[in-house]
Design an enzyme around this catalytic site. Structure first.
Site, PDB file in Angstrom:
ATOM      1  CE  LYS A 164     -11.708  -5.746  -0.504  1.00 63.19           C
ATOM      2  NZ  LYS A 164     -10.305  -5.127  -0.954  1.00 63.19           N
ATOM      3  CG  ASP A 172      -2.012  -1.380   1.259  1.00 68.91           C
ATOM      4  OD1 ASP A 172      -2.005  -1.281   0.157  1.00 68.91           O
ATOM      5  OD2 ASP A 172      -2.223  -1.775   2.107  1.00 68.91           O
TER       6      ASP A 172
HETATM    7  O1  C5P Z   1      -1.305  -1.870   6.740  1.00 63.40           O
HETATM    8  P1  C5P Z   1      -1.807  -3.383   7.172  1.00 63.40           P
HETATM    9  O2  C5P Z   1      -1.665  -4.704   7.508  1.00 63.40           O
HETATM   10  O3  C5P Z   1      -3.573  -3.008   7.984  1.00 63.40           O
HETATM   11  O4  C5P Z   1      -3.129  -3.705   5.187  1.00 63.40           O
HETATM   12  C1  C5P Z   1      -3.861  -4.505   5.864  1.00 63.40           C
HETATM   13  C2  C5P Z   1      -4.167  -4.861   3.574  1.00 63.40           C
HETATM   14  O5  C5P Z   1      -5.398  -5.327   3.879  1.00 63.40           O
HETATM   15  C3  C5P Z   1      -4.315  -3.188   3.713  1.00 63.40           C
HETATM   16  O6  C5P Z   1      -4.209  -3.365   2.138  1.00 63.40           O
HETATM   17  C4  C5P Z   1      -5.692  -2.982   3.307  1.00 63.40           C
HETATM   18  O7  C5P Z   1      -6.605  -2.932   2.610  1.00 63.40           O
HETATM   19  C5  C5P Z   1      -6.585  -5.187   3.833  1.00 63.40           C
HETATM   20  N1  C5P Z   1      -7.741  -5.557   4.269  1.00 63.40           N
HETATM   21  C6  C5P Z   1      -7.905  -5.251   5.582  1.00 63.40           C
HETATM   22  N2  C5P Z   1      -9.366  -5.588   6.310  1.00 63.40           N
HETATM   23  C7  C5P Z   1      -9.806  -6.098   5.199  1.00 63.40           C
HETATM   24  C8  C5P Z   1      -9.170  -6.476   4.420  1.00 63.40           C
HETATM   25  C9  C5P Z   1      -8.603  -6.296   3.397  1.00 63.40           C
HETATM   26  O8  C5P Z   1      -6.824  -4.576   6.485  1.00 63.40           O
HETATM   27  N3  C5P Z   1     -10.929  -6.767   6.383  1.00 63.40           N
END
Ligand code: C5P
Length: 238
Positions: free
Chosen positions: A64, A13
């Protein structure tokens, strides 16, 4: 014998393709799976996906997909030729949409894994009731996990705390779990779990972004998480 790295997916990201490219060249050889979301896909498109794969990474495209079945059939058909490891589909599109996604993948002959997204974790009961009146969130989660199983999805993306429900209703499918924090972090993830605990609770892959992306030494951060994954796996198999 698998290692912790075989279960770790980096959420790439970052804002710009150049930044992503640089980050991945630094982790080359250490890390296997990379998740690309809307932002980088909008910036770099399919050429960037190909570039990352040429670097040796397995790519998980997390966009998605949610549309009418025929449109999804065509979209999955187009993406299946990109050599991706996995692609997300929103279960809100329903049975026919998921079935068409699977039919497109089968027709392509690609090894692409199709992953269902059940209920976005940004919903709470109140905001969920606005879009799905009369259906409790927990019930929707369970029904959608079952729908993933019935329509032949390969896996399900779920929050760590939802693992028990999703593993029961979506039996046989692998789980991909974001919301992972090695330790207490000061960011927007609230319902989090450590890598070790998520693996102990039956996660097959964990998705980690900021704890690696923002680490002063990303290789060390990734290796530490891989080590914790191995501990969780060892606990599970003992
Ligand atoms: O930086 P972080 O570890 O929070 O990133 C988590 C990733 O997983 C991000 O790309 C976020 O959009 C994705 N994600 C999430 N929760 C969900 C689905 C996807 O955090 N339920």
């Amino acid at each position: 014998m698998t290692t912790g790295m075989d279960h770790l997916i980096l959420a790439l990201d970052v804002e710009e393709v150049d930044e992503g490219r640089e980050l991945l060249s630094g982790l080359r050889g250490a890390l296997k799976y990379v998740k690309i979301g809307h932002q980088l896909y909008a910036r770099g498109g399919a050429p960037f996906l190909r570039e990352i794969q040429a670097m040796g990474y397995s790519v998980f495209l997390d966009i998605k997909l949610h549309d009418i079945p025929n449109t999804i059939f065509m979209a999955v058909g187009a993406l299946a030729s990109e050599g991706l490891w996995a692609l997300t589909l929103h279960c809100g599109g329903g049975r026919a949409m998921l079935e068409e996604a699977r039919r497109a993948r089968e027709r392509s002959g690609a090894r692409l894994n199709l992953l269902g997204v059940t209920v976005l974790t940004s919903f709470d009961e109140a905001s969920w009731a606005e879009v799905a009146p009369g259906c409790p969130l927990a019930e929707a989660l369970e029904k959608r996990a079952a729908l993933c199983r019935e329509t032949g999805m390969d896996g399900i993306v779920c929050a760590p705390l939802d693992l028990p429900v999703v593993r029961a209703a979506g039996a046989g499918l692998f789980t991909v779990v974001p919301g992972i924090r090695p330790a207490k972090a000061d960011d927007d993830q609230v319902r989090v779990m450590t890598p070790r605990k998520a693996m102990e609770n039956g996660a097959d892959y964990i998705v980690v972004g900021r704890p690696i992306v923002n680490a002063p030494d990303r290789i060390t951060a990734a290796k530490e998480i891989a080590g914790a994954i191995e501990e969780g796996l060892a606990w599970r198999t003992k």
